[in-house]
Design a protein around this motif. Structure first.
Motif, PDB file in Angstrom:
ATOM      1  N   GLN A   1       0.837  -1.203   0.000  1.00 31.88           N
ATOM      2  CA  GLN A   1       0.000   0.000   0.000  1.00 31.88           C
ATOM      3  C   GLN A   1       0.874   1.257   0.000  1.00 31.88           C
ATOM      4  O   GLN A   1       0.553   2.239  -0.667  1.00 31.88           O
ATOM      5  N   GLU A   2       1.978   1.221   0.743  1.00 33.28           N
ATOM      6  CA  GLU A   2       2.910   2.348   0.743  1.00 33.28           C
ATOM      7  C   GLU A   2       3.400   2.642  -0.668  1.00 33.28           C
ATOM      8  O   GLU A   2       3.441   3.800  -1.110  1.00 33.28           O
ATOM      9  N   VAL A   3       3.769   1.594  -1.391  1.00 33.26           N
ATOM     10  CA  VAL A   3       4.276   1.756  -2.765  1.00 33.26           C
ATOM     11  C   VAL A   3       3.187   2.315  -3.677  1.00 33.26           C
ATOM     12  O   VAL A   3       3.409   3.277  -4.428  1.00 33.26           O
ATOM     13  N   VAL A   4       1.993   1.732  -3.609  1.00 34.09           N
ATOM     14  CA  VAL A   4       0.907   2.138  -4.509  1.00 34.09           C
ATOM     15  C   VAL A   4       0.512   3.591  -4.268  1.00 34.09           C
ATOM     16  O   VAL A   4       0.397   4.387  -5.210  1.00 34.09           O
ATOM     17  N   LEU A   5       0.299   3.953  -3.006  1.00 33.53           N
ATOM     18  CA  LEU A   5      -0.153   5.313  -2.714  1.00 33.53           C
ATOM     19  C   LEU A   5       0.936   6.346  -2.974  1.00 33.53           C
ATOM     20  O   LEU A   5       0.632   7.503  -3.279  1.00 33.53           O
TER      21      LEU A   5
ATOM     22  N   ILE B   1       8.035   2.207   5.468  1.00 31.02           N
ATOM     23  CA  ILE B   1       6.585   2.369   5.603  1.00 31.02           C
ATOM     24  C   ILE B   1       6.275   3.615   6.429  1.00 31.02           C
ATOM     25  O   ILE B   1       6.736   3.763   7.555  1.00 31.02           O
ATOM     26  N   THR B   2       5.486   4.518   5.856  1.00 33.92           N
ATOM     27  CA  THR B   2       5.045   5.732   6.538  1.00 33.92           C
ATOM     28  C   THR B   2       3.561   5.582   6.878  1.00 33.92           C
ATOM     29  O   THR B   2       3.003   4.482   6.799  1.00 33.92           O
ATOM     30  N   THR B   3       2.919   6.681   7.223  1.00 36.97           N
ATOM     31  CA  THR B   3       1.481   6.628   7.527  1.00 36.97           C
ATOM     32  C   THR B   3       0.671   6.208   6.303  1.00 36.97           C
ATOM     33  O   THR B   3      -0.439   5.692   6.449  1.00 36.97           O
ATOM     34  N   ARG B   4       1.228   6.412   5.097  1.00 29.89           N
ATOM     35  CA  ARG B   4       0.525   5.981   3.886  1.00 29.89           C
ATOM     36  C   ARG B   4       0.252   4.488   3.903  1.00 29.89           C
ATOM     37  O   ARG B   4      -0.805   4.022   3.499  1.00 29.89           O
ATOM     38  N   GLY B   5       1.239   3.711   4.337  1.00 26.62           N
ATOM     39  CA  GLY B   5       1.119   2.271   4.273  1.00 26.62           C
ATOM     40  C   GLY B   5       0.139   1.681   5.269  1.00 26.62           C
ATOM     41  O   GLY B   5      -0.367   0.576   5.064  1.00 26.62           O
TER      42      GLY B   5
END
Length: 504
Positions: free
Chosen positions: A250-254, A283-287
């Motif tokens: 999810q981190e990568v996609v966002l 991994i940040t809050t995005r992930g």
């Protein structure tokens, strides 16, 4: 233009079956009409539609594709064969590549596995990076334009909306409106910005989102107002739609789908790197987020987007050269404090002040180290020990904006392992210690640095060991002569090596 009948001869080519009849063009399998001429690969002919109801974009796109196909080369693109006269019968003959388009995976009943998503995404990113390295940007990446061979490599198709820095941008001259496929077009394309390689990264992000969730992140807008929403709106987090999507993916996609290009991956090479090395993704809050972006954030983006307008982009090669992936080869044995210090200094110089660069710290250990059955020499234990050592070595290089990853490779041929890593990860610079063999000896003994320097696909920096003046003054100069790439055994670990942990 009406469909051509099989058996029709056109400029030395014999038309065979029509394999695609789309809104922009018809595509036929062809062969040379002269039986004495043969091709080493199957060929296809693309003929643009030019009926009364078709717009000028069809002709302009055909001209662009003819230009781009002749300007690019490599395994990620069909090979160019011939082009027809636009004033008589326009056509484009190219290699017919066998495989499945990405739509094949989207049409299946079962969603793609996480491993499949990562593999397909890395293949797309590798192909996009190869295009950007040739100063071209695709600008119309979508499932129908990405073909995956049986060996897993990706081939990009349909360059009718593309842009090449060395050719006039005919679409930019003819049109100032958004040009692209609505579901995959990048925010900056909506306001007329063409030529930014990060637009292709956004499109890859849309396809990754589709593979993960089965849905489009921004739907299929048909109006300009609908297209502009992606300038400030974030999609629903993939993990909310499919809980088994890991945080790293999810981190990568966002990150690919960030509205502002500067907040996405700085190059497709960086995207391919993360998809190929999931454990190295920061991994940040995005992930981890499972809820949408707050209204206040969207409102601020909306205000900023109101002022966005067309602006020329720097050449793709210039952009990606400013965000290199630098590999530093750190020896695991016979290493001196001079080697470790000099490698760190050389890595820092190679990175310079580039905030988007990436440093890959790599050590190649002997295959025999993990062959023992006792627990202390198990693969997991040995790799963990050397990974810890690499992290300690790289710690002084940490700075804001710099991504650092550490990798332990196992091989009986260190030079081959380093070269394969460099090729597979689009490394721009390899930094490694120079061997201590004399010039006469190197004529007969091919050292690891010499092997790497001879066959490397990128720049190689061979570092001569040197200690800082403070340590030299303390009488440590003799130890500076020992190297991690010498074939002779070291008398003992250096002091700096002891501080970092066991290196061999």
């Amino acid at each position: 233009m009406k469909l051509l009948e099989p058996g029709t001869d056109l400029d030395g080519f014999t038309i065979e079956d029509c394999i695609h009849a789309g809104g922009m063009a018809h595509i036929y399998q062809v062969r040379y009409a002269d039986d004495r001429r043969t091709s080493s690969f199957p060929m296809a002919m693309k003929i643009p539609r030019m009926t009364a109801g078709d717009g000028a974009e069809n002709i302009v796109s055909f001209e662009i594709e003819c230009q781009i196909m002749q300007a690019i080369a490599g395994p990620h693109f069909p090979r160019f064969v011939a082009a027809g006269d636009l004033e008589r019968i326009p056509y484009l003959v190219m290699e017919y590549v066998r495989g499945h388009t990405l739509q094949h995976w989207l049409d299946r009943e079962q969603p793609a596995s996480i491993d499949e998503v990562a593999r397909l995404g890395a293949a797309m990113a590798q192909a996009a990076h190869a295009l950007h390295q040739q100063n071209a940007v695709h600008l119309d990446l979508k499932p129908a334009n990405v073909l995956v061979r049986d060996d897993g490599s990706a081939v990009l198709l349909d360059f009718g909306l593309s842009c090449h820095a060395h050719h006039p941008d005919l679409l930019a001259e003819q049109l100032r409106k958004a040009v692209g496929s609505p579901a995959w077009i990048a925010p900056e394309q909506v306001v007329g910005v063409r030529g930014d390689p990060r637009s292709d990264i956004f499109a890859i992000g849309v396809m990754l989102y589709q593979l993960c969730t089965g849905a489009l992140p921004f739907g299929e807008p048909q109006s300009t107002a609908g297209l502009r929403q992606r300038l400030w709106v974030d999609p629903v987090p993939p993990r909310k739609l499919r809980p088994e999507v890991p945080a790293w993916l999810q981190e990568v996609v966002l990150r690919c789908l960030e509205p502002v290009a500067a907040q996405r991956y700085p190059s497709a090479a960086h995207l391919a790197f993360d998809l190929s090395h999931p454990t190295q993704v920061h991994i940040t809050t995005r992930g981890n987020k499972l809820t949408g972006t707050p209204f206040r954030t969207h409102f601020k983006r909306w205000i900023r987007a109101a002022g966005m307008q067309y602006a020329p982009s720097p050449m793709p090669v210039q952009q990606i050269s400013e965000v290199p992936i630098v590999l530093v080869a750190v020896p695991y044995k016979d290493v001196s404090d001079a080697t470790l210090y000099s490698l760190r200094e050389a890595a820092a110089r190679s990175l310079g002040t580039r905030p988007g660069a990436r440093l890959a710290c790599v050590t190649v250990i002997s295959s025999g180290l993990t062959s023992a059955s006792d627990e202390e020499k198990s693969e997991t234990t040995v790799h963990r020990r050397y990974l810890s050592t690499l992290h300690q070595w790289a710690q002084p290089l940490e700075q804001p904006g710099l991504q650092i990853s550490c990798h332990v490779l196992e091989s009986g041929d260190p030079a081959h392992a380093l070269l394969e890593y460099a090729r597979g990860n689009n490394v721009s610079v390899i930094v490694m210690g120079a061997a201590t063999h004399g010039l006469k000896t190197q004529r007969f003994v091919a050292t690891v640095p010499i092997k790497v320097a001879m066959d490397a696909p990128c720049t190689v920096v061979l570092v001569k060991q040197a200690l800082p003046f403070a340590l030299l003054a303390e009488g440590d100069a003799p130890r500076a002569a020992r190297t991690g790439y010498s074939d002779s055994d070291s008398e003992g670990a250096s002091q700096l090596g002891d501080d970092l942990g066991p290196l061999g």
